[in-house]
Design a protein around this motif. Structure first.
Motif, short mmCIF file in Angstrom:
data_model
loop_
_atom_site.label_atom_id
_atom_site.label_comp_id
_atom_site.label_asym_id
_atom_site.label_seq_id
_atom_site.Cartn_x
_atom_site.Cartn_y
_atom_site.Cartn_z
N TYR A 11 0.66 -1.29 0.13
CA TYR A 11 0.12 -0.09 0.08
C TYR A 11 0.88 1.26 0.02
O TYR A 11 1.94 1.51 0.94
CB TYR A 11 -1.04 -0.07 1.31
CG TYR A 11 -2.03 -0.80 1.04
CD1 TYR A 11 -2.25 -1.92 0.45
CD2 TYR A 11 -2.96 -0.53 1.98
CE1 TYR A 11 -3.38 -2.77 0.01
CE2 TYR A 11 -4.56 -1.20 1.88
CZ TYR A 11 -4.44 -2.32 1.07
OH TYR A 11 -5.62 -2.99 1.03
N GLU A 13 1.86 5.05 0.95
CA GLU A 13 1.80 5.86 2.13
C GLU A 13 0.53 6.57 2.26
O GLU A 13 0.00 7.15 1.28
CB GLU A 13 3.11 6.72 2.23
CG GLU A 13 3.33 7.51 3.80
CD GLU A 13 4.44 8.45 3.64
OE1 GLU A 13 4.49 9.26 4.53
OE2 GLU A 13 5.21 8.38 2.92
N GLY A 14 -0.19 6.43 3.26
CA GLY A 14 -1.25 7.14 3.55
C GLY A 14 -2.49 6.18 3.14
O GLY A 14 -3.89 6.74 3.55
N VAL A 15 -2.49 5.31 2.59
CA VAL A 15 -3.80 4.27 2.26
C VAL A 15 -3.96 3.62 3.42
O VAL A 15 -3.14 2.69 3.65
CB VAL A 15 -3.37 3.45 0.98
CG1 VAL A 15 -4.67 2.52 0.68
CG2 VAL A 15 -3.29 4.38 -0.16
N PRO A 16 -5.13 3.54 4.23
CA PRO A 16 -5.33 2.82 5.51
C PRO A 16 -5.69 1.25 4.72
O PRO A 16 -6.01 1.03 3.94
CB PRO A 16 -6.55 3.40 6.04
CG PRO A 16 -7.48 3.94 4.68
CD PRO A 16 -6.25 4.41 3.75
N ALA A 241 -9.91 6.23 -1.20
CA ALA A 241 -8.96 5.98 -0.41
C ALA A 241 -7.67 5.32 -1.42
O ALA A 241 -6.31 5.74 -1.11
CB ALA A 241 -8.97 5.23 0.84
N GLU A 244 -6.32 8.43 -3.44
CA GLU A 244 -5.87 9.51 -2.75
C GLU A 244 -4.31 9.88 -2.97
O GLU A 244 -4.10 10.88 -3.12
CB GLU A 244 -6.26 9.38 -1.12
CG GLU A 244 -5.67 10.66 -0.37
CD GLU A 244 -6.40 11.90 -0.80
OE1 GLU A 244 -5.83 12.68 -0.26
OE2 GLU A 244 -7.44 11.88 -1.41
N PRO A 245 -3.51 9.17 -3.06
CA PRO A 245 -2.01 9.22 -3.23
C PRO A 245 -1.85 10.11 -4.32
O PRO A 245 -0.91 10.87 -4.58
CB PRO A 245 -1.36 7.97 -3.14
CG PRO A 245 -2.11 6.81 -2.32
CD PRO A 245 -3.59 7.48 -2.81
N LYS A 248 -4.63 13.65 -4.54
CA LYS A 248 -4.08 14.82 -3.88
C LYS A 248 -2.85 15.79 -4.60
O LYS A 248 -2.69 16.78 -4.01
CB LYS A 248 -3.58 14.36 -2.58
CG LYS A 248 -1.95 13.71 -2.54
CD LYS A 248 -1.72 13.25 -1.26
CE LYS A 248 -0.55 12.72 -1.15
NZ LYS A 248 -0.05 11.82 0.16
N ARG A 249 -2.27 15.27 -5.72
CA ARG A 249 -1.59 16.12 -6.43
C ARG A 249 -2.31 17.04 -7.35
O ARG A 249 -1.77 17.87 -8.08
CB ARG A 249 -0.63 15.39 -7.50
CG ARG A 249 0.24 14.33 -6.63
CD ARG A 249 1.00 13.34 -7.51
NE ARG A 249 1.65 12.12 -6.89
CZ ARG A 249 2.06 11.30 -7.55
NH1 ARG A 249 1.78 10.83 -8.61
NH2 ARG A 249 2.77 10.08 -6.66
N THR A 377 0.09 4.79 -7.59
CA THR A 377 1.98 5.37 -7.59
C THR A 377 2.55 4.45 -8.17
O THR A 377 3.57 4.95 -8.49
CB THR A 377 2.21 5.40 -5.99
OG1 THR A 377 2.13 4.27 -5.27
CG2 THR A 377 1.48 6.46 -5.36
#
Length: 561
Positions: A11, A13-16, A241, A244-245, A248-249, A377
């Protein structure tokens, strides 16, 4: 079998690992929050016309009040048979806000296919675009449908533009065959009437049914996957979710925007375009006909967009089109491939031309749809279906239903998570075949899993044929084709096709030696929607069978047969 959720290490970073799916009691709560929060934003863009969240709110409330005035009860089914037009999301929101159940219908269905779905779902009302009204007219008397709301392509485009668009659709392109549905009420009339009627907000909970999504499941006859409000909510939040990575850009001054070229009646676009766009306050660019590639590219050239869910055939068609360079692809943050396998050559070309890798995912109607995906990503195409998304468990099962524990060994992919359907509509027997005692859904797809928890599909357990991301069930093709005069028996199989991934091949044993390929194709054309129709016909003296007489489709597929 993978150790306990080994895939979590993949996963970004930041994905729960898990998500709270209880924050909304229903999809209505999710939609109404967005209507209020993003009232001034554009929700949908269609043919140069923008529809705001506030407009979607007021129009859907008016249509909900109108539908309630027809005397339908909570939980009644209402069908939608339209392409990607602004009336679609309004109808979805209205049906759910009225306390009813959405039945998504493929607008290209023949009367036979439509009749089955309307009867099976028990739909009492339908919102349909006039282009397909003649199909409804042919079968409506045999169905429970009593109320028809009739939309037209130009309904929501304003008086002058709407009139021009409707004239072109009806008179110039002749896309509206003659029909007679005297009881139908126009979409605009329904909104007008509903705006003067009281809307009673129903009490809807997470376990109420939101959608009947029709699929062949693991066998031929079309069944409704029962998707509860909590199933679709879960998948929307899981998808949010997961994206999101990279999302958010998106610059703070740009509204997150997605391209909706996949049909909204398909669960992929329904959840990952429409519902996810609603949740994030995004703008959704509605593409009514994705097969018209010049028109798609012309529309996209007018927008800045960040997310593009599509199937392999669409990525391929666009990337190879001479007008591709007229679109600014530089803002694209995520290209999600689903519905069918993405081929490495298409993934390579897409990355070269857009700079945005195709992130392949996997899911089914029965899982609302997303079950696994590659990390957004990932710098390149992996050739796998990725790892289970937050809150989802996947494993492999052998033919006896036992966990496959040997590394590199194949098994049927089984999925467990909050997005898994409640079962098939009024088919407990079929539900029992696909659900395990510990809550896993058996997908019918055969896969392997590596040490990192990445899954890869290697085969299909069921005989289903995948044409441009649409499921085609051999039983149904055979049932139709065998009714063609002169056919003794037949078998349908999938064959590789450069454009659509797979195409339908029909192997026929003739009763009438004079029967021609053209006659069979014409019969199938009259009784099946285009993607189900055979592309190849082969005549044989007999079909390979088991000792008990079951046709061996696998033998027909092998090159030596």
């Amino acid at each position: 079998m993978t150790p306990d959720r080994v895939w979590l290490s993949a996963y970004p970073e930041g994905v729960p690992s898990d998500i709270d799916f209880t924050q909304y009691s229903s999809l209505v709560g999710l939609m109404e929050e967005s209507f209020a929060r993003y009232a001034d934003r554009t929700a949908y863009s269609f043919m140069g016309k923008n529809v705001s969240y506030a407009q979607t709110d007021s129009q859907s409330q008016a249509l909900a009040a109108y539908l309630q005035s027809l005397g339908l009860a909570k939980g009644d089914r209402v069908a939608i048979m339209m392409p990607n037009v602004p009336q679609y999301p309004v109808a979805v929101a209205a049906i759910l806000r009225a306390g009813f159940v959405v039945v998504n219908v493929n607008p290209l269905y023949t009367a036979r296919e439509l009749e089955h779905q309307l009867k099976d779902s028990g739909a009492r009302a339908i919102v349909i675009i006039e282009n397909f009204a003649s199909t409804l007219e042919k079968c409506m008397a045999q169905t429970p449908v009593q109320h028809v709301v009739l939309a037209s392509m130009g309904d929501r485009l304003g008086l002058i533009k709407g009139a021009i668009v409707n004239h072109v659709v009806r008179k110039v392109k002749k896309l509206v065959p003659e029909f007679a549905l005297p009881q139908a009420v126009s979409f605009n009339q329904a909104l007008s009437q509903g705006s003067k009627l009281p809307w009673r907000k129903p009490d809807i909970g997470p376990d109420d049914i939101a959608v009947l999504q029709y699929t062949g499941g693991t066998t031929g006859v079309s069944k409704g996957a029962v998707l509860l409000h909590r199933n679709v909510i879960a998948n929307v939040l899981q998808s949010e979710a997961w994206n999101e990575p990279v999302m958010k850009r998106v610059p703070a001054n740009e509204q997150p925007t997605s391209v909706c070229a996949l049909p909204l009646y398909h669960i992929f676009a329904f959840t990952v375009n429409m519902m996810l766009g609603m949740r994030t306050g995004g703008k959704t660019i509605l593409i009514p006909n994705p097969r018209d590639l010049p028109a798609v590219l012309k529309e996209l050239s007018k927008h800045t967009f960040h997310s593009f869910p599509a199937v392999n055939t669409l990525f391929n068609g666009l990337a190879n089109h001479p007008d591709f360079h007229k679109v600014n692809w530089s803002s694209l943050k995520v290209s999600v491939g689903g519905g069918m396998a993405v081929t490495p050559s298409v993934a390579k070309l897409w990355l070269e031309k857009t700079g945005c890798p195709i992130c392949e995912g996997y899911g089914l109607s029965e899982t609302s749809p997303s079950a696994s995906c590659n990390p957004t990503t990932s710098p390149e195409f992996t050739g796998t279906i990725g790892v289970p998304i937050p809150g989802t468990w996947m494993k492999l099962l052998d033919d006896e239903g036992q966990d496959v524990t040997e590394p590199g060994k194949t098994g049927e992919i089984a999925i467990k998570g909050p997005q898994v359907m409640a079962g098939y509509w009024q088919r407990p027997d079929e539900t029992a075949k696909v659900m395990t005692t510990d809550g896993y859904f058996k997908s019918g797809d055969v896969g392997i899993v590596d040490a990192r928890g990445y899954f890869k599909i290697v085969d299909r357990k069921k005989d289903m044929i995948l044409v441009s991301g649409f499921n085609v069930y051999p039983n149904e093709v055979e049932e139709v084709a065998s009714a063609c005069p002169g056919v003794m028996e037949c078998a349908a199989i999938g064959v590789p096709d450069e454009k659509t991934g797979e195409a339908v091949k029909l192997v026929v044993v003739r009763k009438d030696p004079q029967l021609t390929e053209a006659q069979i194709l014409a019969y199938c054309r009259a009784n099946m929607t285009a993607y189900k129709q055979p592309r190849v016909i082969e005549f044989r003296d007999e079909l390979p069978k088991t000792p008990v007489g079951k046709i061996l489709r696998r033998e027909l597929r092998s090159p030596s047969s």
